[in-house]
Design a protein around this motif. Sequence first.
Motif, short mmCIF file in Angstrom:
data_model
loop_
_atom_site.label_atom_id
_atom_site.label_comp_id
_atom_site.label_asym_id
_atom_site.label_seq_id
_atom_site.Cartn_x
_atom_site.Cartn_y
_atom_site.Cartn_z
N TYR A 1 30.82 -11.01 69.83
CA TYR A 1 30.49 -10.07 68.76
C TYR A 1 30.73 -8.68 69.34
CZ TYR A 1 27.94 -14.38 68.00
OH TYR A 1 27.60 -15.70 67.93
N GLN B 1 23.48 -11.16 67.13
CA GLN B 1 23.19 -10.10 66.16
C GLN B 1 22.18 -10.64 65.14
OE1 GLN B 1 27.05 -7.53 65.40
NE2 GLN B 1 27.45 -9.66 64.90
N ARG C 1 27.34 -8.19 60.23
CA ARG C 1 27.94 -7.89 58.91
C ARG C 1 29.35 -8.42 58.80
NH1 ARG C 1 28.78 -2.60 58.09
NH2 ARG C 1 27.78 -1.57 59.85
N ARG D 1 32.83 -8.92 55.85
CA ARG D 1 33.51 -8.15 54.79
C ARG D 1 32.81 -8.36 53.46
NH1 ARG D 1 38.30 -10.40 53.61
NH2 ARG D 1 39.01 -8.60 52.44
N LYS E 1 38.00 -21.18 59.53
CA LYS E 1 37.90 -19.82 60.07
C LYS E 1 37.30 -19.80 61.48
CE LYS E 1 36.16 -15.31 58.64
NZ LYS E 1 35.91 -14.45 57.48
C1 BTN Z 1 34.51 -11.10 58.11
O1 BTN Z 1 35.32 -12.00 58.28
O2 BTN Z 1 33.84 -11.04 57.08
C2 BTN Z 1 34.34 -10.05 59.17
C3 BTN Z 1 33.33 -10.44 60.20
C4 BTN Z 1 33.15 -9.42 61.30
C5 BTN Z 1 32.02 -9.81 62.24
C6 BTN Z 1 31.92 -8.89 63.41
S1 BTN Z 1 30.83 -9.51 64.65
C7 BTN Z 1 30.90 -7.99 65.49
C8 BTN Z 1 30.85 -6.90 64.45
N1 BTN Z 1 29.49 -6.61 64.10
C9 BTN Z 1 29.20 -6.97 62.85
O3 BTN Z 1 28.08 -6.82 62.31
N2 BTN Z 1 30.28 -7.46 62.26
C10 BTN Z 1 31.42 -7.49 63.13
#
Ligand code: BTN
Length: 318
Positions: A133, A113, A117, A119, A184
């Motif tokens: 992903y 990607q 994105r 959180r 993580k």
């Molecule tokens: C986090 O821990 O902040 C959440 C992360 C989530 C990442 C996944 S990867 C697949 C999907 N597409 C994204 O852009 N984000 C989620």
Amino acid sequence: MKEKILDYLNKGDNYTSGDQISKNLGISRQGLWKHIQELKDSGYEIVAVPHLGYRLISCPDRLFPFELNRDLNTKFIAKKIYYFDYIDSTMNLAMQLGIKAAASGTIVLAESQTRGRGRLGRGWFSPKYKGIYLSLILRPKIPPAVSPVLTLLAAVSICETVKKVLDLEAQIKWPNDVLIRNKKIAGILTEMNAEVDKVNFVIIGIGLNVNNDKKSLIAGATSLKEQTGHSASRVLILQELLRRIETNYSLLEDKGSRIIIDKWRSFAVTLGKHVKVYCQHKHVEGQAVDIDQDGGLLIRKDSGIIQKVMSGDVMHCR
Ligand code: BTN
């Protein structure tokens, strides 16, 4: 068709005659040759020897839909797969597909990607061919207030998957960070399209670090490869994850959120800890005593008052 051809080639160490494959699959020798070339272009190492036939030497580690479908055996999860070598974020396309009435269980999957994105406005580092992903579209028949349970369900499914496939013990930091040895390994981003009393659809985004070496991991993160010392098949891990999500989702639909919450508790690293939860410009501090039926974290403050938080960033203090 590629799936079926690979099934033939996978059957043994020996050569399989092209005649036999084309006859059994009802395609011409020319058609078979074309599919074999396409497989080779995708990274499959296949040798062809006159009078003997074809032999599969090695497969690339790619999440091709036809690889995922082999022996997946799910009822509705991943019946429709959108697959990309790269994408901005799987969440963006999944959101558009959700609006366009894509079926529940549809997944968007990418090998990398460019604008993954995380959180709270963060990014998600998504190096090519290293991780999983994935965004999953679900149309649950639950009130919007209960939807955070789906995030817990995803976290539980990840823990169950790494235990089953690699015998690794993962833990969950509320609400949705999956950790191994305090680092993580996976994150979950849940987005929802809902009305006041009805969920239209939920997108569960999962990022899981699989074959990342140290240099393709950000600080505080780890990968399954780092934890086991060897690379793992992303296809096998993703298949197990999709099966687990389906099983847990059926449990949620049939028996309600309690069973998912109980499973979540068994993996929780947050409960019992003294925590600070940062949400927007405030924070709540106290002992994390439990989570309730809609996934909120219950914190006993020093005053003895129990406060529930639904989202935020948790810091474990002691
Ligand atoms: C986090 O821990 O902040 C959440 C992360 C989530 C990442 C996944 S990867 C697949 C999907 N597409 C994204 O852009 N984000 C989620």
